[in-house]
Design a protein around this motif. Structure first.
Motif, PDB file in Angstrom:
ATOM      1  N   ARG A 418      57.783 -11.999 -78.912  1.00 30.29           N
ATOM      2  CA  ARG A 418      56.826 -11.393 -79.274  1.00 30.29           C
ATOM      3  C   ARG A 418      57.742  -9.835 -80.249  1.00 30.29           C
ATOM      4  O   ARG A 418      58.511  -9.647 -80.371  1.00 30.29           O
ATOM      5  N   PHE A 450      54.329 -10.193 -85.502  1.00 31.66           N
ATOM      6  CA  PHE A 450      53.338  -9.650 -85.841  1.00 31.66           C
ATOM      7  C   PHE A 450      53.221  -8.636 -85.863  1.00 31.66           C
ATOM      8  O   PHE A 450      54.283  -7.675 -86.268  1.00 31.66           O
ATOM      9  N   GLY A 471      49.292 -11.431 -84.984  1.00 34.59           N
ATOM     10  CA  GLY A 471      48.403 -10.267 -85.413  1.00 34.59           C
ATOM     11  C   GLY A 471      49.215  -9.752 -86.433  1.00 34.59           C
ATOM     12  O   GLY A 471      50.245 -10.176 -86.802  1.00 34.59           O
ATOM     13  N   TRP A 472      47.220  -9.302 -87.157  1.00 31.25           N
ATOM     14  CA  TRP A 472      48.486  -8.358 -88.396  1.00 31.25           C
ATOM     15  C   TRP A 472      47.407  -6.799 -88.403  1.00 31.25           C
ATOM     16  O   TRP A 472      46.225  -6.989 -88.069  1.00 31.25           O
ATOM     17  N   ARG A 473      47.948  -5.785 -88.255  1.00 30.52           N
ATOM     18  CA  ARG A 473      47.111  -4.441 -88.512  1.00 30.52           C
ATOM     19  C   ARG A 473      48.232  -4.024 -89.387  1.00 30.52           C
ATOM     20  O   ARG A 473      49.081  -3.199 -90.085  1.00 30.52           O
ATOM     21  N   ASP A 490      50.794  -4.174 -77.343  1.00 34.87           N
ATOM     22  CA  ASP A 490      51.014  -5.888 -78.066  1.00 34.87           C
ATOM     23  C   ASP A 490      51.870  -6.135 -77.250  1.00 34.87           C
ATOM     24  O   ASP A 490      51.738  -7.431 -77.331  1.00 34.87           O
TER      25      ASP A 490
END
Length: 789
Positions: A418, A450, A471-473, A490
């Motif tokens: 990740r 991510f 994932g995108w924050r 995460d």
């Protein structure tokens, strides 16, 4: 007095004045009646009253009060002083005179007035409250708090004393005690609008947005015309990105109290946030016209001019702000950034150093980060000097971490990793362009991506990158601790910094060690100074192993080049060599003017003198500004280059920008900060670039591009060789034309644009870095005392 009684009293006064226009009693009574609705008429009546009977102290007192309400404090002071000459023990006049003097900053005189008022029999709680306030303003806060504590105890307990204690305690950083005092005051006087506004400010200072807005809302319910609460609520809404609501509040505040300069400044700022730059400048200019002594108005107007690429005008506005407030660090900050953009690197470094030296005990991290970034533009800065300041940054951010996350050693390598990407540039920005080709070719592989986007802007490239991520924050609103916790939760295996010391960086997050292994790559080409970043990703050209002492991170070399660009999405063909039609060579540089130092201009001037018919085309945003163009012409003129040899253009649409390469034969790389994106775009459009070897990572970007593009003949060893190679290339136009015609296909086949190949190398590098694990904690480069500025 109710409205009917007031009308009756007014009628009787006017009847008496009709009979005797100099009836002082009627003039005085009528002034008090009309004052709430028509203060100007009330003032005229009081003037007539004193003309009719100059001995009336009650009229002097009321006229002084009215003058204060109208903002004419100096005139009010004269009336109170005249009254006290006739009645030295008039404690209410003494109290109000003290209030007026306090507003002028004449604190000892104000304190004497309060003491005299108390001695004259005016030992009222409000007088003792004002005395405590002025004692605090004179620097005796502990004594002021003791006096306020007496008033809070009573009898009876005074709510305003509790509120004032809260404000003083908040200023001392004693937040919990301040909140307790606010609660104490509200128990005595619920719904006090001024106190609710003050508590809202305290919540806002501690980033408690919801609590702050609740207090401002309550203050406005209690007092709908409270313009200060409207302004403060607007400030908070702006901080939350609710720009339309903020603008509406600023406009309401100005409708209630037109001409408040600070509200106009704030309004200008939110209009700037909304992209309404010209409206923002109008609002800021109104503020300056009303009160030319507000340095922030010039600061923010300068920032907008800088955004509009009017760097010279911006610098003049910054100087105006500094003339008003020389220690306003934000002005030095933006002035330094502007000077850097103009290529005045020594002056830019002086601006950031001034901020740092102003408060060495509380180092400004934003200024230090910009200082580090600016050091990369100056070839006179040694690697040791740079590393010293980078290590200072790293140790300062480490001290702000309450507790680093720990990570147990894994029993075996996972089947997939990740990967976290931290950047404020995941959009149409060089970082986004370099990432796109890689991320699209990593799909279906062993890396899960991510993204932690430190910018709320989201464009079509952001969407493409997002589609490549698991994932995108969007994280600008998160504190360093919150973001670090989010990354840890995460389950990120390798966290990659893509910003370094550039804008929207989140480097302090890495000091929390939210991932087992941490890397810096792509967005910044020097050491971050963060001891918890384990590796810097480079290649054999930009980061040779002999450079290891220049980094706190361990160097990790990619097999080919350390980045891969995305093939350009354009239908424009490679144009024929323009020199064949023009009869002269056109050199060009589309890099930012910040990279074009006086040393670069001197070198280019040598080249133009050697080729008297040659031209030089510079294209960059700031050259749209006439003043900047003129200053740049003067820089060349100092080296004997006439204006007719130079072509300047500002920014344009991307397609027109690419089309401009059809008008240049040879690109010239600046140094020591060469191009990367512009160089690769030029190569795609068939324009090769003469570059120079550098002494450190950033300065070698042009070399690694040229080497991996198969253009080794375009790499110069120094300024003399740079000029010689450019002349040699320009002297063989047939060969240059052949190179140009095949350069796009040459680039397409090179490692620089081969996304599949680079993705394979990148994936393997991530697993190899994972196996190697974190850099050992005992890093000789990071040991020792914190270096001094």
């Amino acid at each position: 007095m109710d409205s009917q009684a007031a009308r009756h009293a007014e009628r009787r006064c006017r009847e008496r004045l009709a009979a005797n226009p100099d009836d002082a009693d009627a003039l005085f009574a009528l002034a008090l009646i009309v004052r709430p609705a028509d203060p100007a008429s009330a003032l005229s009546l009081l003037d007539r009253c004193l003309a009719a009977d100059p001995s009336r102290t009650d009229t002097l007192f009321e006229r002084g009060n009215l003058l204060r309400a109208l903002g004419r404090n100096r005139d009010a002071v004269r009336d109170y002083a005249a009254l006290l000459q006739r009645d030295a023990g008039h404690f209410r006049a003494l109290t109000n005179l003290g209030n007026a003097l306090r507003e002028f900053g004449e604190l000892p005189a104000a304190l004497r007035c309060y003491e005299r008022a108390i001695a004259a029999g005016g030992d009222l709680p409000v007088v003792r409250l004002n005395r405590a306030i002025v004692i605090h303003q004179m620097g005796e806060t502990a004594r002021a708090l003791e006096l306020l504590a007496d008033l809070r105890r009573g009898p009876p307990p005074l709510a305003e004393a509790a509120f004032e204690s809260a404000r003083l305690l908040a200023g001392l950083g004693r937040t919990d005690e301040a909140l307790q005092c606010f609660d104490e005051g509200f128990a005595l006087r619920p719904g006090d609008a001024r106190a609710l506004n003050s508590r809202g400010n305290l919540h806002a200072e501690h980033f408690r947005a919801r609590a702050a807005l609740a207090d401002y809302d309550a203050a406005l319910r209690a007092q709908p015309d409270f313009h200060e609460a409207l302004n403060n609520r607007a400030n908070q809404l702006r901080n939350l990105g609710r720009f339309d609501e903020a603008l509406a509040d600023y406009d309401r505040a100005l409708a209630l109290r037109p001409g408040i300069a600070q509200v106009l400044v704030n309004r200008g700022n939110v209009l700037n946030d909304m992209g309404r730059l010209r409206d923002a400048l109008d609002s800021l200019q109104q503020a300056i016209d009303i009160d030319p002594r507000i340095p922030q108005a010039y600061l923010h107007a300068g920032r907008i001019h800088a955004d509009l690429a009017r760097l010279v005008q911006a610098d003049r506005l910054f100087d105006h702000a500094l003339a008003l407030k020389p220690d306003l660090w934000e002005v030095w900050f933006y002035k330094g950034a502007g000077l850097r953009e103009m290529g005045a690197h020594a002056e830019a470094l002086q601006c950031f150093r001034r901020i740092l030296e102003a408060n060495p005990e509380e180092v400004n991290l934003a200024a230090l980060g910009n200082y580090l970034f600016s050091m990369n533009f100056d070839d006179g800065v040694s690697s040791d000097d740079y590393l010293s300041q980078a290590k200072l940054f790293g140790q300062l951010v480490a001290r702000r971490v309450s507790q680093r996350f720990t990570h147990p050693e894994p029993a075996r390598a996972p089947a997939s990793l990740r990967i976290g990407l931290v950047s404020g540039d995941l959009k149409r920005h060089p970082v986004g362009f370099f990432l796109q080709n890689l991320l699209e070719h990593l799909q279906g592989g062993r890396l899960q991506l991510f993204a932690y986007a430190n910018d709320g802007d989201h464009d079509e490239l952001s969407e493409r990158l997002k589609n490549c991520c698991a994932g995108w924050r969007v994280v600008p609103a998160l504190s360093d601790r919150q973001l670090a916790t989010c990354i840890r939760d995460d389950g990120i295996d390798i966290l990659i910094d893509l910003s370094g010391h550039t804008d929207k960086s989140r480097l302090p997050v890495f000091a929390w060690k939210p991932a087992r292994v941490q890397v810096t790559w792509l967005g910044y080409c020097a050491s971050t100074g963060i001891n918890d970043i384990d590796y810097v990703l480079g290649d054999r050209i930009v980061t040779p192993l002999v450079d290891a002492p220049a980094f706190v991170e361990r160097i990790w070399q990619m097999p080919d080049n350390y980045f891969c660009f995305t093939p350009l999405d354009t239908q424009l063909p490679v144009a024929p060599l323009p020199a064949l039609a023009n009869g002269f060579v056109t050199f060009g540089c589309f890099n930012k003017l910040s990279k074009v130092s006086d040393t670069v201009i001197a070198t280019w001037a040598r080249l133009l003198h050697a080729l008297p018919d040659a031209r030089l085309l510079l294209k960059t945003a700031v050259l749209a500004d006439a003043v900047t163009r003129q200053e740049t012409l003067q820089r060349f003129a100092r080296h004997g280059i006439d204006a007719n040899r130079l072509l300047f253009e500002g920014s344009s649409s991307y397609e027109n920008y690419l089309g401009a390469y059809a008008r240049i034969d040879i690109a010239l790389d600046p140094f020591p900060y060469p191009g990367a994106t512009t160089t690769l775009e030029g190569l795609w459009m068939g324009v090769p670039c003469v570059t120079m070897q550098g002494r450190r990572f950033l300065a070698r970007n042009g070399e690694t591009i040229a080497f991996h593009a198969g253009l080794q003949d375009f790499i110069a060893s120094g300024p003399d060789d740079y000029v010689a190679r450019a002349l040699a290339i320009a002297s063989d136009l047939p060969a240059l034309a052949v190179l140009r015609a095949g350069l796009r296909e040459q680039m397409r086949a090179s490692p620089l644009f081969d996304g599949r190949r680079f993705a394979r190398h990148f994936e393997q590098a991530m697993f190899d870095i994972w196996e190697a694990g974190p850099r050992p904690a005992s890093n000789p480069q990071a040991d020792g005392d914190v270096p001094h500025l």
